[in-house]
Design a protein around this motif. Structure first.
Motif, PDB file in Angstrom:
ATOM      1  N   TYR A 236       0.813  -1.222   0.000  1.00 34.32           N
ATOM      2  CA  TYR A 236       0.000   0.000   0.000  1.00 34.32           C
ATOM      3  C   TYR A 236       0.848   1.274   0.000  1.00 34.32           C
ATOM      4  N   GLY A 237       2.200   1.146   0.080  1.00 33.55           N
ATOM      5  CA  GLY A 237       3.043   2.339   0.049  1.00 33.55           C
ATOM      6  C   GLY A 237       4.134   2.314   1.102  1.00 33.55           C
ATOM      7  N   TYR A 238       4.829   3.429   1.221  1.00 32.97           N
ATOM      8  CA  TYR A 238       5.981   3.568   2.112  1.00 32.97           C
ATOM      9  C   TYR A 238       5.482   3.840   3.532  1.00 32.97           C
ATOM     10  N   ASP A 239       5.555   2.835   4.384  1.00 30.47           N
ATOM     11  CA  ASP A 239       4.938   2.872   5.711  1.00 30.47           C
ATOM     12  C   ASP A 239       5.970   3.322   6.747  1.00 30.47           C
ATOM     13  N   GLN A 240       5.795   4.544   7.263  1.00 26.39           N
ATOM     14  CA  GLN A 240       6.758   5.148   8.182  1.00 26.39           C
ATOM     15  C   GLN A 240       6.010   5.775   9.364  1.00 26.39           C
ATOM     16  N   ARG A 241       5.945   5.038  10.481  1.00 25.25           N
ATOM     17  CA  ARG A 241       5.213   5.525  11.648  1.00 25.25           C
ATOM     18  C   ARG A 241       6.049   5.354  12.917  1.00 25.25           C
ATOM     19  N   ILE A 242       5.891   6.294  13.854  1.00 22.41           N
ATOM     20  CA  ILE A 242       6.597   6.177  15.124  1.00 22.41           C
ATOM     21  C   ILE A 242       5.649   6.514  16.276  1.00 22.41           C
ATOM     22  N   GLU A 243       5.995   5.995  17.461  1.00 20.70           N
ATOM     23  CA  GLU A 243       5.202   6.258  18.658  1.00 20.70           C
ATOM     24  C   GLU A 243       6.103   6.183  19.881  1.00 20.70           C
ATOM     25  N   VAL A 244       5.905   7.114  20.813  1.00 23.50           N
ATOM     26  CA  VAL A 244       6.569   7.041  22.119  1.00 23.50           C
ATOM     27  C   VAL A 244       5.486   7.075  23.187  1.00 23.50           C
ATOM     28  N   PHE A 245       5.455   6.027  24.003  1.00 25.71           N
ATOM     29  CA  PHE A 245       4.472   5.885  25.076  1.00 25.71           C
ATOM     30  C   PHE A 245       5.170   6.102  26.414  1.00 25.71           C
ATOM     31  N   GLY A 246       4.600   6.994  27.242  1.00 24.20           N
ATOM     32  CA  GLY A 246       5.188   7.269  28.541  1.00 24.20           C
ATOM     33  C   GLY A 246       4.178   7.161  29.659  1.00 24.20           C
ATOM     34  N   ASP A 247       4.624   7.480  30.876  1.00 23.22           N
ATOM     35  CA  ASP A 247       3.748   7.324  32.033  1.00 23.22           C
ATOM     36  C   ASP A 247       2.682   8.426  32.121  1.00 23.22           C
ATOM     37  N   LYS A 248       2.802   9.475  31.278  1.00 24.62           N
ATOM     38  CA  LYS A 248       1.807  10.543  31.274  1.00 24.62           C
ATOM     39  C   LYS A 248       1.053  10.662  29.952  1.00 24.62           C
ATOM     40  N   GLY A 249       1.360   9.780  28.999  1.00 24.76           N
ATOM     41  CA  GLY A 249       0.662   9.871  27.724  1.00 24.76           C
ATOM     42  C   GLY A 249       1.450   9.257  26.589  1.00 24.76           C
ATOM     43  N   VAL A 250       1.043   9.569  25.379  1.00 23.53           N
ATOM     44  CA  VAL A 250       1.661   8.989  24.192  1.00 23.53           C
ATOM     45  C   VAL A 250       1.718  10.048  23.095  1.00 23.53           C
ATOM     46  N   VAL A 251       2.773  10.025  22.279  1.00 24.32           N
ATOM     47  CA  VAL A 251       2.884  10.897  21.117  1.00 24.32           C
ATOM     48  C   VAL A 251       3.251  10.035  19.926  1.00 24.32           C
ATOM     49  N   SER A 252       2.645  10.316  18.772  1.00 19.23           N
ATOM     50  CA  SER A 252       2.888   9.482  17.602  1.00 19.23           C
ATOM     51  C   SER A 252       2.900  10.335  16.344  1.00 19.23           C
ATOM     52  N   ALA A 253       3.514   9.803  15.310  1.00 20.04           N
ATOM     53  CA  ALA A 253       3.507  10.432  13.982  1.00 20.04           C
ATOM     54  C   ALA A 253       3.045   9.386  12.982  1.00 20.04           C
ATOM     55  N   GLU A 254       2.019   9.726  12.226  1.00 18.05           N
ATOM     56  CA  GLU A 254       1.462   8.809  11.245  1.00 18.05           C
ATOM     57  C   GLU A 254       2.108   9.037   9.874  1.00 18.05           C
ATOM     58  N   ASN A 255       1.719   8.255   8.908  1.00 15.46           N
ATOM     59  CA  ASN A 255       2.245   8.374   7.554  1.00 15.46           C
ATOM     60  C   ASN A 255       1.838   9.691   6.899  1.00 15.46           C
ATOM     61  N   GLU A 256       2.737  10.213   6.071  1.00 18.50           N
ATOM     62  CA  GLU A 256       2.358  11.281   5.150  1.00 18.50           C
ATOM     63  C   GLU A 256       1.684  10.612   3.956  1.00 18.50           C
ATOM     64  N   THR A 257       0.493  11.094   3.598  1.00 15.83           N
ATOM     65  CA  THR A 257      -0.230  10.509   2.466  1.00 15.83           C
ATOM     66  C   THR A 257      -0.068  11.376   1.217  1.00 15.83           C
ATOM     67  N   GLN A 258      -0.407  10.794   0.083  1.00 19.06           N
ATOM     68  CA  GLN A 258      -0.244  11.511  -1.186  1.00 19.06           C
ATOM     69  C   GLN A 258      -1.119  12.761  -1.247  1.00 19.06           C
ATOM     70  N   THR A 259      -2.285  12.697  -0.658  1.00 16.37           N
ATOM     71  CA  THR A 259      -3.122  13.874  -0.433  1.00 16.37           C
ATOM     72  C   THR A 259      -3.717  13.729   0.965  1.00 16.37           C
ATOM     73  N   ASN A 260      -4.252  14.818   1.514  1.00 18.68           N
ATOM     74  CA  ASN A 260      -4.835  14.723   2.860  1.00 18.68           C
ATOM     75  C   ASN A 260      -6.360  14.626   2.839  1.00 18.68           C
ATOM     76  N   ILE A 261      -6.914  14.253   1.696  1.00 18.99           N
ATOM     77  CA  ILE A 261      -8.375  14.143   1.612  1.00 18.99           C
ATOM     78  C   ILE A 261      -8.867  12.881   2.314  1.00 18.99           C
ATOM     79  N   ARG A 262     -10.085  12.961   2.809  1.00 20.51           N
ATOM     80  CA  ARG A 262     -10.757  11.801   3.384  1.00 20.51           C
ATOM     81  C   ARG A 262     -12.172  11.777   2.832  1.00 20.51           C
ATOM     82  N   ILE A 263     -12.562  10.630   2.343  1.00 27.33           N
ATOM     83  CA  ILE A 263     -13.905  10.455   1.779  1.00 27.33           C
ATOM     84  C   ILE A 263     -14.737   9.629   2.750  1.00 27.33           C
ATOM     85  N   SER A 264     -15.822  10.200   3.223  1.00 31.08           N
ATOM     86  CA  SER A 264     -16.687   9.514   4.177  1.00 31.08           C
ATOM     87  C   SER A 264     -18.072   9.317   3.558  1.00 31.08           C
ATOM     88  N   THR A 265     -18.493   8.065   3.494  1.00 31.31           N
ATOM     89  CA  THR A 265     -19.824   7.732   2.994  1.00 31.31           C
ATOM     90  C   THR A 265     -20.486   6.767   3.965  1.00 31.31           C
TER      91      THR A 265
END
Length: 340
Positions: A236-265
């Motif tokens: 499905y493409g170049y999959d590059q994701r990271i996440e850091v989980f700590g005792d107060k929460g979590v921070v993550s970075a998702e994939n950059e997509t070819q466009t940022n559109i989302r189609i909802s039906t």
């Protein structure tokens, strides 16, 4: 404005990428390009924009106008070029890995230290705006003390066999970026490495003594844990994701997509595929890393990615290889006695 005058050794895909970014930067002058063959540069824009195109890298080392050398040649040439550039008093930007042999890397870095020049390794993902924000969030204490770091790194398609045969293996070629990333995010060195690996994508990897799929777990000096998951093929493409989980929460970075559109039906919610190739995904990061290198030279400032960072990532690649081959957890303290 003062600029950094540069010579590039290696004018293949990555060398030309850096050449174009240097030509587009206000911080550089590109004086020379060197490669074992230069026929592929004939008739290109480089003939008009680069004063020296040569098959002899010594032309770069002996040029008094050149301040810094970009080493973008094959990995087996890096160590000798690093030492030659350092002895010539040139600052050095070297593509990863520094070498295929950690003893060669040690020796090259010793020469760099003796020469007192700046040395940056091309771990471009440190300069990605998303990953940098994750690190800044962790460093600011927003998610507390890190407990678990996750890196997902999957290529969109398997490389050709000829590439695999000279790559040095998946850990040193591909996973080395992820080894650097977990150190960058954690701010700590790794103490233990354990690998489970397989050939699930293409038998070609196994025929050439390599693997194409791996789960790597790491333990850090500060007690945190990390998991890296690698595959040579994500359809499905170049999959590059990271996440850091700590005792107060979590921070993550998702994939950059070819466009940022989302189609909802009513039937489904769909978004675009991830960017397909590393040159697209990390286009801006490649620009940021070379400009950061120039500023470190011009302002005599610190580097974000040093020779020590390159060395530590190589140590992890060696440890992963041993863990895979011997089916056991490897302590980093062992590597002084491991044949490399």
């Amino acid at each position: 404005m003062k600029k950094v005058t540069v010579g590039i050794i290696g004018a293949g895909r990555i060398g030309q990428l850096h050449a174009d970014n240097i030509l587009g930067s206000q911080l550089y002058n590109l004086k020379a390009l060197s490669d074992i063959q230069v026929e592929h540069l004939k008739g290109t824009h480089y003939e008009n924009l680069v004063p020296v195109i040569t098959t002899n890298p010594q032309d770069i080392f002996t040029d008094s106008e050149i301040d810094a050398v970009f080493i973008c040649s094959s990995t087996d040439t890096h160590a000798e070029y690093i030492k030659a550039a350092a002895r010539a008093g040139k600052h050095i930007f070297c593509e990863k890995p520094i070498s295929f042999n950690i003893e060669e890397t040690r020796k090259a870095l010793e020469v760099v230290k003796e020469a007192g020049v700046k040395f940056q390794v091309g771990f471009n993902r440190r300069y990605d705006k998303h990953f940098r924000k994750v690190r800044e969030t962790v460093q600011a204490g927003v998610i507390g003390t890190p407990h678990v770091i996750k890196v997902c790194s999957r290529d969109p398609e398997a490389p050709p066999e000829a590439y695999v045969q000279r790559s040095g293996g998946m850990f040193i070629d591909m996973t080395i970026h992820d080894f650097d990333m977990v150190r960058y995010l954690s701010g700590s060195n790794v103490t233990e490495v354990s690998v489970a690996a397989a050939n699930l994508v293409d038998p070609m990897f196994g025929v050439n003594g390599d693997i194409d799929t791996a789960i790597i777990t790491l333990k850090f000096e500060n007690g945190a844990l990390a998991v890296i998951d690698n595959s040579r093929q994500a359809v499905y493409g170049y999959d590059q994701r990271i996440e850091v989980f700590g005792d107060k929460g979590v921070v993550s970075a998702e994939n950059e997509t070819q466009t940022n559109i989302r189609i909802s039906t009513k039937e489904s919610i769909a978004s675009d595929h991830p960017k397909y190739f590393f040159l697209d995904r990390y286009k801006d990061a490649y620009v940021e890393e070379i400009n950061d290198f120039a500023k470190a030279i011009l302002e005599d400032g610190p580097l974000v990615c040093t020779g020590e960072d390159g060395y530590q990532a190589e140590l992890l690649a060696v440890a992963a290889h041993v863990s895979w081959k011997e089916a056991r957890t490897v302590s980093l303290t062992e590597l002084s006695s491991v044949p490399v």
